[in-house]
Design a protein around this motif. Structure first.
Motif, PDB file in Angstrom:
ATOM      1  N   LYS A 285       0.822  -1.208   0.000  1.00 34.53           N
ATOM      2  CA  LYS A 285       0.000   0.000   0.000  1.00 34.53           C
ATOM      3  C   LYS A 285       0.857   1.260   0.000  1.00 34.53           C
ATOM      4  O   LYS A 285       0.363   2.349  -0.274  1.00 34.53           O
ATOM      5  CB  LYS A 285      -0.925   0.008   1.224  1.00 34.53           C
ATOM      6  N   THR A 286       2.116   1.118   0.353  1.00 35.97           N
ATOM      7  CA  THR A 286       3.068   2.224   0.333  1.00 35.97           C
ATOM      8  C   THR A 286       4.321   1.734  -0.380  1.00 35.97           C
ATOM      9  O   THR A 286       4.553   0.517  -0.499  1.00 35.97           O
ATOM     10  CB  THR A 286       3.419   2.692   1.760  1.00 35.97           C
ATOM     11  N   TYR A 359       7.807  11.296  -1.302  1.00 39.03           N
ATOM     12  CA  TYR A 359       6.781  11.809  -2.204  1.00 39.03           C
ATOM     13  C   TYR A 359       6.794  11.269  -3.634  1.00 39.03           C
ATOM     14  O   TYR A 359       5.752  11.244  -4.283  1.00 39.03           O
ATOM     15  CB  TYR A 359       6.897  13.335  -2.273  1.00 39.03           C
ATOM     16  N   THR A 361       7.192   8.356  -5.568  1.00 38.61           N
ATOM     17  CA  THR A 361       6.371   7.252  -6.079  1.00 38.61           C
ATOM     18  C   THR A 361       4.890   7.472  -5.778  1.00 38.61           C
ATOM     19  O   THR A 361       4.017   7.101  -6.583  1.00 38.61           O
ATOM     20  CB  THR A 361       6.860   5.914  -5.499  1.00 38.61           C
ATOM     21  N   GLN A 362       4.595   8.094  -4.648  1.00 34.28           N
ATOM     22  CA  GLN A 362       3.196   8.428  -4.357  1.00 34.28           C
ATOM     23  C   GLN A 362       2.650   9.405  -5.400  1.00 34.28           C
ATOM     24  O   GLN A 362       1.487   9.289  -5.818  1.00 34.28           O
ATOM     25  CB  GLN A 362       3.087   9.036  -2.952  1.00 34.28           C
ATOM     26  N   HIS A 366      -0.469   8.757  -7.933  1.00 34.44           N
ATOM     27  CA  HIS A 366      -1.571   9.723  -7.928  1.00 34.44           C
ATOM     28  C   HIS A 366      -1.840  10.245  -9.329  1.00 34.44           C
ATOM     29  O   HIS A 366      -3.003  10.395  -9.742  1.00 34.44           O
ATOM     30  CB  HIS A 366      -1.223  10.872  -6.986  1.00 34.44           C
ATOM     31  N   TRP A 462      -4.552  16.302  -4.845  1.00 39.79           N
ATOM     32  CA  TRP A 462      -3.487  15.882  -3.923  1.00 39.79           C
ATOM     33  C   TRP A 462      -3.802  16.373  -2.510  1.00 39.79           C
ATOM     34  O   TRP A 462      -3.725  15.611  -1.550  1.00 39.79           O
ATOM     35  CB  TRP A 462      -2.150  16.433  -4.404  1.00 39.79           C
TER      36      TRP A 462
END
Length: 778
Positions: A285-286, A359, A361-362, A366, A462
């Motif tokens: 999930k992360t 930040y 890869t998130q 997104h 975001w």
């Protein structure tokens, strides 16, 4: 407040209407001949026609990077498919590395000036003169190994075919080449520098390579221009056909490498631990760290003398790029987009932490989610963000991004959001132009403008009130307020635009946001925009295809909008010149006469006021015999005759007319003036005396008969105390001082300052100093 007797309006004369039509013809007439004639390739609706075609080029490449000499050598086999109805006697390829030849057209035509203070950026051309840049072509051969005649013309190369390539035929040929990779930081200011290169880290004696435009690539041949072989001068990016790619890339054995496509030989180049971590990333999930910072730091210390070959394959892409370094930290997280897995990954040196690990890869994930929702579902299995010397550049499935914290690990708010924004922007380019494959060499706005618009929408998802740099209408005002002579239309070729950021990114993205929020509304716009993306996914649209699709799918004539925003340079400046207030005159003397009398008593002039004090007695006061009927006549008295006239008037009215008279409606006549020239909707805020308000939205077509000034009557049941134009700053009006009636002064502030000789600490550093925190170690 004036009284008005209701009566039938008089129609304007035919001659007057004809004159006004001629004056307004250029604002609201159809684009007509400004757009190409529809045909069987591109229809009047904006969709691809039933005869639409496009070429294809497949590549098989063997590449080697020399880490000692900072050099690339390679061979490639290109199979070119002629899907056009035409025979082709020659093929054109792009040689973008030739822009780094000191005698390139881009370098020789770059303007410059000497001043007392000159930046290193301005002197970048001197470093380029010392750099041995550009391709060294070893050979060009056909499939049988026979030499093919070729001609290099700047950043383009023509290959003469031994026989014409017939329609529906294909032709395979091979090229061997090499070039020197440039130091990105040393060539600052050189044309084309910001798209690829290497960064040298003196502290640990290592290199980080971001490699793109590194191989001779097929130019586009299409139904619009034939061969698109405009020279690459630095701004106009790349026009490329789709194809399938195979690439074998040989680098030092201790390098970590990311590239367009899917890694084909993980067992040969990755450790068992790295493979295990990648497997874990598929359900995480992360982000999962595949190569840790500690492992990367250990990797920096010893340089391997052996090599590894990484093999990648990519289907239906228009380009290929890669990044490699022994400094790379690598993390990954797989998401599912519309039922398909997408591995989102980031590669970055320790100098990028802690920002990148938190930040990057998130932000990749997104972007894939938000863009897929508004355009087409992301079709590729991989999406990568790489940190190195390049500030922001895009390629299929991989992009290069800047944004680095301070040496102590702290960073400013601007650095944080700048990093997130550039990643969203560059990953977003997978959609524009990597999937919706517009001609960047001709029309930068078709990829940068549309992408910046989608970037703004993604940023707002975001976090709330994300500090987006572009998108909101008011942020384009400084640019549109400039002298007209300094502005170019959006529809200007990429290499002729003087203010590329404002013209190709900011203005079109703002225009689209205005189109979405103010002209069409979100529902109509979102449907039409998604229709455009769906129609032209994996195809090559032109501006007319976008304009026509947006109109076709929304059902709204937008030619006036394209004409003003995309073909023109006029700004928005609508002024609320005057407001006159009226009430309906009921003609009831018992009601109207006292009102008229009170108004007359209130409207005394300064002379009348002073005369009451200074003139003790008038002649008539001293000579009463001069008085007659009118000296005692009360014009506001209610008489039997006035009552009778009112009764007769009432008897002539219908029930509906009586209801209107009794309603007590307030009528306001507004005079609007178009000072800027760009026609836009009129948005009005009405503040009532009871503290409530109302928004009135009037379409831009209010200007169709007179684009210079118009009058508009608005009626309300409550009294208006303030009218305000563009209350939400949604039309990019460059002068808000004339937007209110009664006028009101805009509050402003000023700040006293003294010159600072040192760079102030960022807020995170200040907080650490206050709390006694220790700097981060990396």
């Amino acid at each position: 407040m004036k009284k008005v007797i209701l009566a039938a309006a008089l129609l304007a004369s035919t001659a007057g209407m004809a004159q006004r039509f001629e004056e307004n013809r250029s604002k609201f007439e159809q684009l007509g001949t400004l757009l190409p004639t529809p045909n069987t390739y591109r229809t009047a609706s904006g969709a691809p026609g039933h005869d639409y075609w496009q070429q294809r080029a497949d590549y098989d490449m063997q590449i080697e990077l020399n880490d000692e000499k900072q050099q690339i050598t390679g061979t490639e086999t290109i199979t070119y498919f002629n899907n056009s109805p035409d025979e082709l006697g020659y093929l054109w390829l792009q040689l973008e590395q030739n822009i780094f030849d000191k005698n390139s057209t881009a370098n020789l035509t770059k303007t410059s000036a000497m001043e007392e203070k000159v930046s290193m950026y301005q002197l970048g051309f001197m470093t380029l003169e010392q750099f041995d840049g550009g391709y060294k072509i070893k050979y060009v051969k056909d499939k049988a190994g026979n030499a093919l005649k070729y001609t290099v013309n700047g950043t383009m190369m023509r290959i003469d075919l031994p026989h014409a390539l017939k329609s529906k035929g294909s032709f395979s040929f091979s090229i061997a080449w090499s070039y020197n990779i440039h130091d990105h930081n040393k060539l600052a200011g050189a044309p084309g520098n910001g798209r690829m290169g290497y960064e040298y880290f003196a502290k640990d004696n290592n290199y980080l390579y971001e490699i793109a435009q590194f191989f001779p690539r097929m130019a586009v041949y299409d139904d619009v221009y034939g061969w698109q072989h405009k020279q690459f001068l630095g701004n106009g990016e790349f026009t490329l056909p789709f194809g399938n790619y195979k690439a074998s890339i040989t680098v030092p054995a201790d390098h970590i490498l990311g590239a367009t496509g899917v890694l084909q030989n993980p067992n040969e180049v990755l450790t068992a631990t790295q493979i295990s971590r990648l497997q874990k990333a598929k359900t995480a999930k992360t982000p999962v760290v595949i190569v840790t910072q500690e492992e990367a730091e250990a990797n920096e210390k010893d340089k391997s003398t052996t090599k590894k070959t990484w093999k990648f394959a990519a289907q239906n892409v228009r380009d290929f790029a890669f990044a490699t370094s022994r400094k790379f930290i690598w993390d990954a997280m797989q998401i599912t987009q519309d039922g398909k897995p997408v591995m989102c990954m980031s590669y970055y040196p320790k100098e990028g932490n802690p920002l990148w690990g938190k930040y990057s890869t998130q932000a990749v994930a997104h972007t894939i989610r938000t863009y897929s929702k508004r355009t087409v579902s992301y079709p590729y299995p991989v999406a990568i963000s790489v940190h190195g010397p390049v500030g922001g550049m895009e390629y299929p499935m991989i992009c290069f991004n800047g944004g680095r914290p301070e040496a102590d690990g702290t960073y400013s708010e601007q650095t944080k959001y700048g990093l997130i924004s550039v990643i969203i922007h560059e990953v977003g380019h997978n959609f524009f132009p990597m999937i919706i494959n517009s001609d960047e060499r001709q029309w930068t706005w078709m990829d940068e403008g549309l992408n910046t618009f989608c970037q703004y929408l993604s940023e707002q998802e975001w976090q709330r009130e994300y500090p987006s740099r572009r998108g909101e209408a008011y942020k384009i005002v400084p640019y549109m307020s400039m002298e007209q002579s300094k502005l170019e239309p959006i529809m200007t070729n990429s290499e002729q635009v003087s203010q590329l950021g404002n013209n190709a990114y900011a203005k079109p993205s703002t225009a689209l946001n205005i189109l979405r929020e103010t002209i069409l509304g979100r529902d109509l716009f979102d449907y039409a925009f998604k229709q455009y993306a769906t129609r032209w996914a994996f195809k090559s649209p032109q501006p007319a295809d976008f304009f026509r699709t947006m109109e076709d799918a929304s059902g709204v004539d937008l030619d006036w909008f394209w004409r003003g925003w995309f073909y023109g340079t006029e700004p928005v400046d609508i002024a609320l010149e005057d407001v006159k207030a009226f009430n309906a005159d009921t003609q009831n003397p018992e009601k109207e006469n006292p009102i008229s009398k009170a108004q007359a008593n209130e409207q005394k002039t300064i002379s009348q006021i002073r005369n009451e004090k200074d003139i003790q007695k008038t002649l008539v006061d001293e000579n009463p015999e001069l008085k007659d009927f009118y000296n005692s006549y009360d014009r506001y008295a209610v008489t039997p005759q006035s009552k009778s006239r009112y009764e007769q008037y009432q008897a002539s009215l219908s029930d509906e007319e009586k209801k209107l008279l009794a309603s007590g409606e307030n009528f306001y006549s507004l005079k609007l003036k178009n000072n800027g020239g760009l026609v836009m909707p009129v948005i009005l805020k009405l503040d009532f005396e009871d503290g409530t308000n109302e928004i009135v939205r009037i379409p831009a077509e209010i200007w169709r008969m007179n684009n210079k000034e118009v009058s508009k009557v608005i009626h309300t049941s409550k009294k208006v105390v303030q009218f305000t134009l563009d209350p939400f700053q949604e039309t990019a009006d460059i002068d808000t001082d004339n937007n209110a009636f009664p006028s009101k002064a805009a509050p402003t502030r000023f700040q006293l300052f003294k010159q600072q000789n040192r760079r102030p600490a960022n807020p995170m550093q200040e907080a650490q100093q206050t709390q006694g925190g220790q700097p981060s170690n990396r």
